[in-house]
Design an enzyme around this catalytic site. Sequence first.
Site, short mmCIF file in Angstrom:
data_model
loop_
_atom_site.label_atom_id
_atom_site.label_comp_id
_atom_site.label_asym_id
_atom_site.label_seq_id
_atom_site.Cartn_x
_atom_site.Cartn_y
_atom_site.Cartn_z
N GLY A 179 -24.48 -8.54 5.84
CA GLY A 179 -23.61 -7.35 5.81
C GLY A 179 -24.06 -6.27 6.79
CD GLN A 180 -22.04 -0.50 8.14
OE1 GLN A 180 -21.65 -0.26 7.00
NE2 GLN A 180 -21.84 0.35 9.14
CG ASP A 193 -24.26 -12.70 2.98
OD1 ASP A 193 -24.38 -11.60 3.54
OD2 ASP A 193 -23.35 -12.95 2.13
NE ARG A 214 -18.06 -15.86 4.76
CZ ARG A 214 -17.83 -14.90 3.84
NH1 ARG A 214 -18.42 -13.72 3.94
NH2 ARG A 214 -17.02 -15.14 2.83
CG ASP A 224 -21.25 -17.02 -4.92
OD1 ASP A 224 -20.22 -17.68 -5.15
OD2 ASP A 224 -21.38 -15.82 -5.20
CE1 TYR A 233 -18.58 2.35 -2.24
CE2 TYR A 233 -19.17 0.11 -2.85
CZ TYR A 233 -19.43 1.26 -2.15
OH TYR A 233 -20.55 1.35 -1.34
CE LYS A 255 -22.43 -0.05 -4.48
NZ LYS A 255 -23.58 -1.00 -4.42
#
Length: 318
Positions: free
Chosen positions: A13-14, A36, A38, A54, A144, A148
């Site tokens: 991810g980022q 991750d 993928r 996963d 989201y 969180k």
Amino acid sequence: MQSETILILGAGGQIGTELTMELRKVHGGANVVASDIRAAAPIVMESGPFETVDASDPKRIAEVIDQYKVTQVYHLVALLSATSERIGIPAWHLNMNSLFEVMELCVSRGIKKMFWPSSIAVFGPTTPKANVPQQTVIEPTTIYGMSKYAGELWCDYYFKKKGLDVRSIRYPGLIGYKSAPGGGTTDYAVEIFYAAKQSKQYTCFLNAESRLPMMYMPDAIRATLQLMDAPADKLSIRHSYNITGIDFTPAELATAIQQEIPDFKIDYNPDFRQAIADSWPGSIDGSWAKKDWGWVPQYDLQGMVKDMLLNIPVPATV
Ligand code: VAH
């Protein structure tokens, strides 16, 4: 001193891409297991171990923890604000259940430290808009943001009731050039730089005045490692820390880009993400992070703009 073995969930991810590379610099490539659902970026795949995991499969996570004798876990997997609003309750399940499973595994395996990212998305329309304090009214209105904030409460619970040394930061919108964001409301602040270098024109999906808390990725990565390295007895917050970065509106960001690319043009076509942005505050007071573990950002708006434009490749001319 026993060396650490670190597992990063969501290494593609980022945040994960850059955090993996930084942790491998500190601990050695072989001691940081990237994972991750993928394959991650080539720099991650080629600089140390990678496992396909996963995050909704606790058995697979346990397998990797046991195989590598993991001592620290960074659980970065989450569906962000825009994606979560689109997907609905399944996004809650992924964000929450993966957190429960990872915290349970950390306790059962005696893992020493865990990191889990929260977000300024925990704040809602009833939160003060400017210089939001560490403790304030927190009534998120997005899936989201709710996941969180619920996650923050669980982190504090696992620390107090089960002794898990789990640490967390309320990241603002993050901007970087080494990894792409995905499914966020603040993604415009990354897209705009590529548009500035390529077409010199950008149509922003938020309105010109949408002030949001942001941070340059090098600062975000440094803050994460600084929090994780801080002595446990210095940490007075076990929900999640506010941290100070920068804050700007799309119009201010465009003006800063025009200092470097004078003929850059922006126009505005707000979409469903405008309502998400409107529910968030404009700036954050990170004084508890400064007091507890010495956090001070290094990048201001112009410094970030210069560095982003310097490092984003100019598109090959066809
Ligand atoms: C998002 N980039 O836009 C994330 C972040 C503060 C926003 O959590 O959803």
